[in-house]
Design a protein around this motif. Sequence first.
Motif, PDB file in Angstrom:
ATOM      1  N   LEU A 108       0.869  -1.217  -0.131  1.00 30.75           N
ATOM      2  CA  LEU A 108       0.202   0.059   0.138  1.00 30.75           C
ATOM      3  C   LEU A 108       0.884   1.258   0.120  1.00 30.75           C
ATOM      4  O   LEU A 108       0.353   2.494  -0.544  1.00 30.75           O
ATOM      5  N   SER A 109       1.983   1.028   0.787  1.00 31.04           N
ATOM      6  CA  SER A 109       2.953   2.122   0.611  1.00 31.04           C
ATOM      7  C   SER A 109       3.323   2.601  -0.688  1.00 31.04           C
ATOM      8  O   SER A 109       3.267   3.556  -1.318  1.00 31.04           O
ATOM      9  N   LYS A 110       3.564   1.497  -1.761  1.00 31.17           N
ATOM     10  CA  LYS A 110       3.897   1.559  -3.099  1.00 31.17           C
ATOM     11  C   LYS A 110       2.808   2.288  -3.950  1.00 31.17           C
ATOM     12  O   LYS A 110       2.923   3.159  -4.728  1.00 31.17           O
ATOM     13  N   ALA A 111       1.511   1.605  -3.528  1.00 30.38           N
ATOM     14  CA  ALA A 111       0.436   2.284  -4.248  1.00 30.38           C
ATOM     15  C   ALA A 111       0.165   3.421  -4.117  1.00 30.38           C
ATOM     16  O   ALA A 111      -0.316   4.234  -5.087  1.00 30.38           O
ATOM     17  N   THR A 112       0.574   4.211  -2.933  1.00 27.02           N
ATOM     18  CA  THR A 112       0.103   5.385  -2.738  1.00 27.02           C
ATOM     19  C   THR A 112       1.520   6.413  -2.682  1.00 27.02           C
ATOM     20  O   THR A 112       1.419   7.433  -2.169  1.00 27.02           O
ATOM     21  N   LYS A 113       2.411   6.202  -3.555  1.00 28.59           N
ATOM     22  CA  LYS A 113       3.550   6.956  -3.306  1.00 28.59           C
ATOM     23  C   LYS A 113       4.090   7.282  -2.081  1.00 28.59           C
ATOM     24  O   LYS A 113       4.131   8.246  -1.659  1.00 28.59           O
ATOM     25  N   SER A 114       4.230   6.280  -1.056  1.00 26.74           N
ATOM     26  CA  SER A 114       4.716   6.516   0.296  1.00 26.74           C
ATOM     27  C   SER A 114       3.695   7.232   1.129  1.00 26.74           C
ATOM     28  O   SER A 114       3.966   8.104   1.954  1.00 26.74           O
ATOM     29  N   PHE A 115       2.285   7.077   0.838  1.00 27.50           N
ATOM     30  CA  PHE A 115       1.106   7.782   1.652  1.00 27.50           C
ATOM     31  C   PHE A 115       1.242   9.268   1.354  1.00 27.50           C
ATOM     32  O   PHE A 115       1.252  10.006   2.352  1.00 27.50           O
ATOM     33  N   THR A 116       1.809   9.690   0.043  1.00 31.65           N
ATOM     34  CA  THR A 116       1.672  11.167   0.119  1.00 31.65           C
ATOM     35  C   THR A 116       0.516  11.815  -0.736  1.00 31.65           C
ATOM     36  O   THR A 116       0.361  12.850  -0.835  1.00 31.65           O
ATOM     37  N   LEU A 117      -0.252  10.922  -1.175  1.00 31.81           N
ATOM     38  CA  LEU A 117      -1.636  11.472  -2.116  1.00 31.81           C
ATOM     39  C   LEU A 117      -2.655  11.327  -1.102  1.00 31.81           C
ATOM     40  O   LEU A 117      -3.288  10.544  -1.277  1.00 31.81           O
ATOM     41  N   ILE A 118      -2.848  12.359  -0.392  1.00 27.47           N
ATOM     42  CA  ILE A 118      -3.975  12.655   0.235  1.00 27.47           C
ATOM     43  C   ILE A 118      -5.311  12.930  -0.237  1.00 27.47           C
ATOM     44  O   ILE A 118      -5.533  14.192  -0.874  1.00 27.47           O
ATOM     45  N   LEU A 119      -6.520  12.281  -0.251  1.00 30.76           N
ATOM     46  CA  LEU A 119      -7.597  12.569  -0.526  1.00 30.76           C
ATOM     47  C   LEU A 119      -8.532  13.275   0.541  1.00 30.76           C
ATOM     48  O   LEU A 119      -8.941  14.445   0.029  1.00 30.76           O
ATOM     49  N   ALA A 120      -8.439  13.030   1.637  1.00 33.40           N
ATOM     50  CA  ALA A 120      -9.300  13.639   2.696  1.00 33.40           C
ATOM     51  C   ALA A 120      -8.620  13.108   3.935  1.00 33.40           C
ATOM     52  O   ALA A 120      -8.213  12.183   4.257  1.00 33.40           O
ATOM     53  N   ARG A 121      -9.028  14.140   5.296  1.00 31.67           N
ATOM     54  CA  ARG A 121      -8.820  13.757   6.534  1.00 31.67           C
ATOM     55  C   ARG A 121     -10.173  13.697   7.210  1.00 31.67           C
ATOM     56  O   ARG A 121     -11.115  14.601   6.899  1.00 31.67           O
TER      57      ARG A 121
ATOM     58  N   TRP B 103      -2.953   3.450  -6.619  1.00 36.56           N
ATOM     59  CA  TRP B 103      -3.292   2.777  -8.207  1.00 36.56           C
ATOM     60  C   TRP B 103      -2.739   1.278  -7.860  1.00 36.56           C
ATOM     61  O   TRP B 103      -1.793   0.748  -7.087  1.00 36.56           O
ATOM     62  N   VAL B 104      -3.693   0.461  -8.368  1.00 38.90           N
ATOM     63  CA  VAL B 104      -3.559  -1.086  -8.189  1.00 38.90           C
ATOM     64  C   VAL B 104      -3.862  -1.555  -9.868  1.00 38.90           C
ATOM     65  O   VAL B 104      -4.453  -1.167 -10.439  1.00 38.90           O
ATOM     66  N   ASP B 105      -3.174  -2.923  -9.963  1.00 40.51           N
ATOM     67  CA  ASP B 105      -3.387  -3.851 -10.995  1.00 40.51           C
ATOM     68  C   ASP B 105      -5.010  -4.120 -11.011  1.00 40.51           C
ATOM     69  O   ASP B 105      -5.316  -4.623 -10.152  1.00 40.51           O
ATOM     70  N   LYS B 106      -5.539  -3.881 -12.250  1.00 38.34           N
ATOM     71  CA  LYS B 106      -7.016  -4.154 -12.412  1.00 38.34           C
ATOM     72  C   LYS B 106      -7.278  -5.674 -11.942  1.00 38.34           C
ATOM     73  O   LYS B 106      -8.318  -5.880 -11.243  1.00 38.34           O
ATOM     74  N   ASN B 107      -6.399  -6.547 -12.377  1.00 40.96           N
ATOM     75  CA  ASN B 107      -6.532  -7.934 -12.278  1.00 40.96           C
ATOM     76  C   ASN B 107      -5.989  -8.533 -10.994  1.00 40.96           C
ATOM     77  O   ASN B 107      -6.753  -9.179 -10.255  1.00 40.96           O
ATOM     78  N   THR B 108      -4.932  -8.268 -10.686  1.00 34.75           N
ATOM     79  CA  THR B 108      -4.115  -8.765  -9.335  1.00 34.75           C
ATOM     80  C   THR B 108      -4.305  -7.954  -8.276  1.00 34.75           C
ATOM     81  O   THR B 108      -4.001  -8.481  -7.265  1.00 34.75           O
ATOM     82  N   LEU B 109      -4.420  -6.592  -8.479  1.00 37.17           N
ATOM     83  CA  LEU B 109      -4.607  -5.648  -7.251  1.00 37.17           C
ATOM     84  C   LEU B 109      -3.145  -5.288  -6.726  1.00 37.17           C
ATOM     85  O   LEU B 109      -3.151  -4.644  -5.597  1.00 37.17           O
ATOM     86  N   ALA B 110      -2.261  -5.974  -7.424  1.00 38.50           N
ATOM     87  CA  ALA B 110      -0.867  -5.464  -7.028  1.00 38.50           C
ATOM     88  C   ALA B 110      -0.638  -3.923  -7.274  1.00 38.50           C
ATOM     89  O   ALA B 110      -1.128  -3.505  -8.165  1.00 38.50           O
ATOM     90  N   PRO B 111       0.115  -3.364  -6.117  1.00 34.12           N
ATOM     91  CA  PRO B 111       0.403  -2.208  -6.603  1.00 34.12           C
ATOM     92  C   PRO B 111       1.006  -1.683  -8.056  1.00 34.12           C
ATOM     93  O   PRO B 111       1.818  -2.251  -8.329  1.00 34.12           O
ATOM     94  N   SER B 112       0.903  -0.484  -8.441  1.00 32.43           N
ATOM     95  CA  SER B 112       1.335  -0.068  -9.773  1.00 32.43           C
ATOM     96  C   SER B 112       1.619   1.479  -9.553  1.00 32.43           C
ATOM     97  O   SER B 112       1.044   2.150  -8.574  1.00 32.43           O
ATOM     98  N   LYS B 113       2.223   2.103 -10.728  1.00 27.47           N
ATOM     99  CA  LYS B 113       2.485   3.365 -10.555  1.00 27.47           C
ATOM    100  C   LYS B 113       1.290   4.148 -10.981  1.00 27.47           C
ATOM    101  O   LYS B 113       0.338   3.814 -11.340  1.00 27.47           O
TER     102      LYS B 113
END
Length: 668
Positions: free
Chosen positions: A378-391, A402-412
């Motif tokens: 999840l750290s990779k998926a969120t760029k080390s938790f830098t992309l905050i949507l809401a608090r 971002w995650v892969d559509k099929n495997t849900l593996a973290p992606s860029k």
Amino acid sequence: MESDPSTSSSPIQWSQPCRQLEFFEILSATENFDESLVIGIGGFGKVYKGNLTIGASLVVVAVKRLDSMSNQGVAEFWAEVEMLSMLRHCNIVSLIGYCNHEQEKILVYEYMPNRTLNDHLHTLNTPLSWLQRLNICIGAGRGLHYLHTGTGIKSGVIHRDVKSSNILLHESWAAKISDFGLSKVGPANQPSTYVNTLIKGTFGYLDPDYFTTGRLTRKSDVYAFGVVLLEVLCRKRAVDRSLDEEQWGLVTWVQDSIKEGNLKRIIDPNIRGEISSKCLKDFITITKRCLHNSPKLRPTIAEVVVSLESIVALQDKFNNSFQRVGKTIFGRMVNMFSFPSKRSIVCVDNNMLPKMKDVPVDFQSPSPSVKEFSFDELSKATKSFTLILARGAFGKVVFLGWVDKNTLAPSKPGDGIVVAIKMLNHENRQSHFEWRAEANLMGQLAHPNIIRLLGYCITYDLMTVYEYMPNKSLDLFVLTDDTTKQLSWGTRLQILIGVAHGLAYLHSIKLIHRDVKLSNILLDEDFNAKLGGFGFAKYIHETDEVSVSSRCMGTTVYLDPEYYMTGHLNMKSDIYNFGGVLLETITGQTILDVRRPEGQENLVNWASSVQSSNIKDIMDPRLENNYPLQDAFECVSLALRHVAYKSKDRPSIEEVLQSLEQIYALYK
């Protein structure tokens, strides 16, 4: 009972500081949690009588062990530890120590051999005299006064769960306030107000103003103490299910009895002959003030204690003058007292637990289709938790990932599918139970109008991974002045129909959402509605239509008053909530706003007064009259059916869905 009730003994205060105990000490004290030592069972778990070695002394203690299935959980445990560690008063139960060992959460108190006021009034039928009852109330009142004024501590405290079962009795019969799991700290010596969106407390003792406005003050404790005073006078529980349903609430029953000219029946027969008419008059007068609908007109707890002490002095004088039990004149007094006109709230005793499947506290993988993520993923998926949507509240932060559509593996970023990752700070224990409940439950749900849980993480911080809703939540469009976030009449109807479809699915599987509100209605890129926020959801037993709850949960302004007043939770509680959502969505106004003009503060009352000819007065002006007047009126009328006081007068979700679809079909 270990000794006779006495009014002359002075309370004893534990003087040593609270300390953290080792688990082996607890095992030794309770003989490995021997069932023969169980002295009570409550919402928290079992309570054992034990012998704890402290220095060279062997001290008798009460050991309260958190049940892993308890819905009170670790939040209340730590609140109790933090609160009682700083409180020391002869009328406050002392916390001797606590143990936090792996999954074990244990509290160790001074032992109170004479149990609770609730036990003696309603279970043991102890022959408590009128004076003995008054002195117990005075002791409890002094404990509350200490909490409210902040004497000896940096901050004043609102207890928030004052009730007869939380008034413990020492062997000397001194009263001590207990159970601080729901308490709220605030500035000392100030009439502080806390606005809470989540109601917490016990049915029967909850302040009606707290329910209506969400404002929690010290006067909320005063209201609850007024209910305790009535329990002491009448020897009836805060709810009595043997009475007519309309009179289950003790305050309501007393009020109706007085209106009927039957004051005599409210007094416990065991003490009728003991009370002088003057004492009864003064006691009911101070009780009436405690139960006033307006917190400003209630006395402080200090005033209540002074009044009770005065009543004791009068009763002593009466007893000494006549040297016999006097007869009390009731008939002349009936018209002297008036109770608040609004119906009171009632509670449900712990012995009336529901036939209900509680969402489990212990977290297990909710479904094979739900992925367990590692923290690194999840750290990779969120760029080390830098992309905050809401608090949000309680340390919640929502991140974009971002995650892969099929495997849900973290992606860029930009690759795969977008997800929303909700993180709960591990140091904030208040909402851990709600997190586990939601994660466990939502893995079992599958419907296009229910937010989809993709995965979770239980390493270090608790996290849940959901499908991303680009338009966030409905409140951001409805309750805003931003003209760029305008929703057309047709879009609003489509959203409401989507919510109704989601609720219909939940009700078909006997699941009550219990927190339907604008912020829990999420919107995808096409403004399709999806229900979220399942932390308070409850399954109802397959054979039941109504379940009974002892703790009130939900969002203040949406809360079903029948549930609030009786503890009865059913599918129609969601309908009431949805009625508030309907009104807010079509008017662009919040359910309650004290800043609006007189007569318009409460949206339900305002809408009820609107006729079809002036329906535009209440409609969202941002719609710019682009809606059929008849459709608008029918929507308001439908919403008002949702918020009927009695659940039997509300439509089913199937009726609601059909009505909304008909209105939308005519609009198209």
